[in-house]
Write a protein that holds these residues in place. Sequence first.
Motif, PDB file in Angstrom:
ATOM      1  N   ALA A  39      -1.919   6.977   0.474  1.00  0.00           N
ATOM      2  CA  ALA A  39      -2.432   5.723   1.034  1.00  0.00           C
ATOM      3  C   ALA A  39      -3.918   5.591   0.752  1.00  0.00           C
ATOM      4  O   ALA A  39      -4.607   6.564   0.421  1.00  0.00           O
ATOM      5  CB  ALA A  39      -2.181   5.670   2.541  1.00  0.00           C
ATOM      6  N   MET A  40      -4.414   4.375   0.898  1.00  0.00           N
ATOM      7  CA  MET A  40      -5.851   4.129   0.806  1.00  0.00           C
ATOM      8  C   MET A  40      -6.133   2.842   1.582  1.00  0.00           C
ATOM      9  O   MET A  40      -5.210   2.144   1.989  1.00  0.00           O
ATOM     10  CB  MET A  40      -6.291   3.975  -0.653  1.00  0.00           C
ATOM     11  CG  MET A  40      -5.687   2.763  -1.348  1.00  0.00           C
ATOM     12  SD  MET A  40      -5.960   2.750  -3.148  1.00  0.00           S
ATOM     13  CE  MET A  40      -7.723   2.440  -3.249  1.00  0.00           C
ATOM     14  N   ALA A  41      -7.419   2.582   1.813  1.00  0.00           N
ATOM     15  CA  ALA A  41      -7.773   1.335   2.485  1.00  0.00           C
ATOM     16  C   ALA A  41      -8.899   0.670   1.714  1.00  0.00           C
ATOM     17  O   ALA A  41      -9.783   1.343   1.178  1.00  0.00           O
ATOM     18  CB  ALA A  41      -8.199   1.612   3.924  1.00  0.00           C
ATOM     19  N   VAL A  42      -8.837  -0.649   1.627  1.00  0.00           N
ATOM     20  CA  VAL A  42      -9.854  -1.422   0.913  1.00  0.00           C
ATOM     21  C   VAL A  42     -10.389  -2.525   1.814  1.00  0.00           C
ATOM     22  O   VAL A  42     -10.057  -2.583   3.003  1.00  0.00           O
ATOM     23  CB  VAL A  42      -9.293  -2.014  -0.403  1.00  0.00           C
ATOM     24  CG1 VAL A  42      -8.947  -0.898  -1.385  1.00  0.00           C
ATOM     25  CG2 VAL A  42      -8.076  -2.892  -0.136  1.00  0.00           C
ATOM     26  N   ASN A  43     -11.206  -3.379   1.240  1.00  0.00           N
ATOM     27  CA  ASN A  43     -11.974  -4.363   2.014  1.00  0.00           C
ATOM     28  C   ASN A  43     -11.150  -5.308   2.898  1.00  0.00           C
ATOM     29  O   ASN A  43     -11.542  -5.637   3.996  1.00  0.00           O
ATOM     30  CB  ASN A  43     -12.827  -5.170   1.042  1.00  0.00           C
ATOM     31  CG  ASN A  43     -13.725  -6.144   1.763  1.00  0.00           C
ATOM     32  OD1 ASN A  43     -14.509  -5.730   2.606  1.00  0.00           O
ATOM     33  ND2 ASN A  43     -13.591  -7.411   1.482  1.00  0.00           N
ATOM     34  N   ASN A  44     -10.045  -5.777   2.400  1.00  0.00           N
ATOM     35  CA  ASN A  44      -9.141  -6.621   3.209  1.00  0.00           C
ATOM     36  C   ASN A  44      -7.808  -6.695   2.481  1.00  0.00           C
ATOM     37  O   ASN A  44      -7.659  -6.134   1.390  1.00  0.00           O
ATOM     38  CB  ASN A  44      -9.727  -8.019   3.456  1.00  0.00           C
ATOM     39  CG  ASN A  44     -10.053  -8.758   2.171  1.00  0.00           C
ATOM     40  OD1 ASN A  44      -9.775  -8.274   1.068  1.00  0.00           O
ATOM     41  ND2 ASN A  44     -10.625  -9.921   2.294  1.00  0.00           N
TER      42      ASN A  44
ATOM     43  N   ILE B 234      -2.662   7.248   7.730  1.00  0.00           N
ATOM     44  CA  ILE B 234      -1.746   6.181   7.299  1.00  0.00           C
ATOM     45  C   ILE B 234      -0.417   6.795   6.876  1.00  0.00           C
ATOM     46  O   ILE B 234       0.661   6.291   7.218  1.00  0.00           O
ATOM     47  CB  ILE B 234      -2.363   5.335   6.157  1.00  0.00           C
ATOM     48  CG1 ILE B 234      -3.662   4.665   6.607  1.00  0.00           C
ATOM     49  CG2 ILE B 234      -1.367   4.267   5.689  1.00  0.00           C
ATOM     50  CD1 ILE B 234      -4.413   3.958   5.479  1.00  0.00           C
ATOM     51  N   CYS B 235      -0.474   7.903   6.145  1.00  0.00           N
ATOM     52  CA  CYS B 235       0.761   8.557   5.690  1.00  0.00           C
ATOM     53  C   CYS B 235       1.597   8.987   6.885  1.00  0.00           C
ATOM     54  O   CYS B 235       2.806   8.771   6.929  1.00  0.00           O
ATOM     55  CB  CYS B 235       0.442   9.765   4.809  1.00  0.00           C
ATOM     56  SG  CYS B 235      -0.233   9.281   3.212  1.00  0.00           S
ATOM     57  N   ARG B 236       0.942   9.594   7.866  1.00  0.00           N
ATOM     58  CA  ARG B 236       1.668  10.076   9.038  1.00  0.00           C
ATOM     59  C   ARG B 236       2.308   8.909   9.810  1.00  0.00           C
ATOM     60  O   ARG B 236       3.415   9.002  10.315  1.00  0.00           O
ATOM     61  CB  ARG B 236       0.677  10.819   9.928  1.00  0.00           C
ATOM     62  CG  ARG B 236       1.346  11.456  11.087  1.00  0.00           C
ATOM     63  CD  ARG B 236       0.350  12.116  11.999  1.00  0.00           C
ATOM     64  NE  ARG B 236       1.063  12.393  13.219  1.00  0.00           N
ATOM     65  CZ  ARG B 236       1.130  13.573  13.789  1.00  0.00           C
ATOM     66  NH1 ARG B 236       0.478  14.583  13.266  1.00  0.00           N
ATOM     67  NH2 ARG B 236       1.827  13.725  14.894  1.00  0.00           N
ATOM     68  N   LEU B 237       1.578   7.801   9.887  1.00  0.00           N
ATOM     69  CA  LEU B 237       2.061   6.675  10.693  1.00  0.00           C
ATOM     70  C   LEU B 237       3.091   5.815   9.954  1.00  0.00           C
ATOM     71  O   LEU B 237       3.770   4.994  10.570  1.00  0.00           O
ATOM     72  CB  LEU B 237       0.875   5.798  11.127  1.00  0.00           C
ATOM     73  CG  LEU B 237      -0.106   6.485  12.097  1.00  0.00           C
ATOM     74  CD1 LEU B 237      -1.407   5.706  12.197  1.00  0.00           C
ATOM     75  CD2 LEU B 237       0.535   6.649  13.474  1.00  0.00           C
ATOM     76  N   THR B 238       3.181   5.980   8.633  1.00  0.00           N
ATOM     77  CA  THR B 238       4.091   5.126   7.870  1.00  0.00           C
ATOM     78  C   THR B 238       5.150   5.918   7.104  1.00  0.00           C
ATOM     79  O   THR B 238       6.110   5.331   6.595  1.00  0.00           O
ATOM     80  CB  THR B 238       3.319   4.287   6.818  1.00  0.00           C
ATOM     81  OG1 THR B 238       2.705   5.182   5.884  1.00  0.00           O
ATOM     82  CG2 THR B 238       2.266   3.410   7.468  1.00  0.00           C
TER      83      THR B 238
ATOM     84  N   VAL C  32      -8.839   8.212   6.089  1.00  0.00           N
ATOM     85  CA  VAL C  32      -7.696   7.474   6.656  1.00  0.00           C
ATOM     86  C   VAL C  32      -6.371   7.789   5.963  1.00  0.00           C
ATOM     87  O   VAL C  32      -5.312   7.439   6.482  1.00  0.00           O
ATOM     88  CB  VAL C  32      -7.930   5.938   6.630  1.00  0.00           C
ATOM     89  CG1 VAL C  32      -9.032   5.553   7.613  1.00  0.00           C
ATOM     90  CG2 VAL C  32      -8.241   5.441   5.241  1.00  0.00           C
ATOM     91  N   GLU C  33      -6.410   8.470   4.843  1.00  0.00           N
ATOM     92  CA  GLU C  33      -5.165   8.640   4.079  1.00  0.00           C
ATOM     93  C   GLU C  33      -4.089   9.388   4.863  1.00  0.00           C
ATOM     94  O   GLU C  33      -2.948   8.905   4.974  1.00  0.00           O
ATOM     95  CB  GLU C  33      -5.445   9.350   2.747  1.00  0.00           C
ATOM     96  CG  GLU C  33      -4.147   9.603   1.965  1.00  0.00           C
ATOM     97  CD  GLU C  33      -4.343   9.721   0.469  1.00  0.00           C
ATOM     98  OE1 GLU C  33      -5.458  10.043   0.027  1.00  0.00           O
ATOM     99  OE2 GLU C  33      -3.355   9.481  -0.266  1.00  0.00           O
TER     100      GLU C  33
END
Length: 464
Positions: free
Chosen positions: A145-150, A136-140, A132-133
């Motif tokens: 970037a990274m993603a975690v549990n919540n 997310i970078c492209r969209l923001t 997802v990195e």
Amino acid sequence: MDTRALLRALPKVDELLKRSDVSALADLHGRELTLEALREAIDATRAEVLRGVVAEVVTDDIVAWAMGHLADAAKPSLRAVINATGIVVHTNLGRSPLADEALVAVAEVARGYSTLEYDVETGERGSRHVHVEDLICRLTGAEAAMAVNNNASAVLLGLAALARRKEAIVSRGQLVEIGGSFRIPDIMRESGAKMVEVGTTNKTHLRDYEGAITPRTGLILKVHSSNYRVVGFTEEVPLADLVALGAKHGVPVFEDQGSGVLVDLAKYGLPGEPTIGAAIAAGADLVSASGDKLLGGPQAGILAGKREIIARLKKHPLARAVRLDKMTLAALEATLRLYLDEGKLIERVPTLRMLTMPATEVERRADSLARAIRKACGDAYAIELAADVSRAGGGALPMEDIPTTVVTLAPARISATALEQRLRLGDPAVIARIRDGRLLLDPRTLRADEEPEVVAALAAAAGA
Ligand SMILES: *Cc1c(COP(=O)(O)O)cnc(C)c1O
């Protein structure tokens, strides 16, 4: 019959097992559970005999009781319900329904093995962050970037990695409770950061932040008012000003944005909530948001920001504790991919589709739902259409009334409260609102294929 004769008439489990309907039951639910249910049914009947409330022992009734009991017990605890409340991101009902593309991705990845932490190019161990990195970078516009549990864990991780044993400055106007037991002061304490409150509930100025900066300052935290508003005589410092202040003193700035907006919602008639990209463009070092609020994906916490900051977060021991599983990653990646084609975004992401559903469409659907109920239920309900409001819910767009048209029902034979309860206890459960003694159904949060189920549930619930 006297009590003793009745007790003698109670069937034996072995006899019951010879019945074809019971053996079918055992095939379906397994022998152990079926035996248990039959024994319970016989025991319950025996207790009734002893209390003198049974005139005759009917074996078919005992079997029927066991069947009902097994069917109830076999129902999953976590199961689908129909949301007719009009609250789109309904936290108690699971927030965002996933896009079809996300469902397919979850099934594909969950069924077998996957590239979760495997690089097929090199045949070596990979990182689960890569999935997802880049998206997310492209969209923001973020560097990393990274993603975690919540998002709660995203905030915890950000604070722990950047401000443990240091001071984190936050405005008193933003010391909020996000829901349940998630309060900013508590999460600060758990992260090991020392909270330094500045300003007042309604007003905080740049000079308040500036006056609080010391050599021990590790972070400036800004919490976006995603689920509340401070209205009236208020002032908060724009993110860009905090960024300038942070840059002057070498202190990173972290914005917890909450709702997770990736595109300008104002284009679709919704209030212009700040996007993650806008916070990155304003220079925030780190931004966090939920994956399952306005973003419309699975439960997740998105973290986007400066390369060096994200690298520190990825290395932190807590990152492992709050990491995402493969199913969520698959759903998140698939949802983020939908944002690459903004033209089709609204029709594909259910949360965005429901939030932006035009008033004329809601009215048309309310009208057709009302007709279908009238056709199926005759005069069991007095049916009217009424103007009402849907809500975004779930810590998003707190002040926003979204005009809607609801179907309102006054049951002829039972109370609206009794009707609400019957629908809730039905299968599938239909969750509706009550107002002024009438049951309200908001078509905004109903999928088209759920409408016949709602009609069937109303037909079943209509009787006295
Ligand atoms: C919703 C919200 C959170 C918590 O996010 P979860 O994804 O529910 O853990 C934290 N901060 C803000 C500002 C929020 O709106």
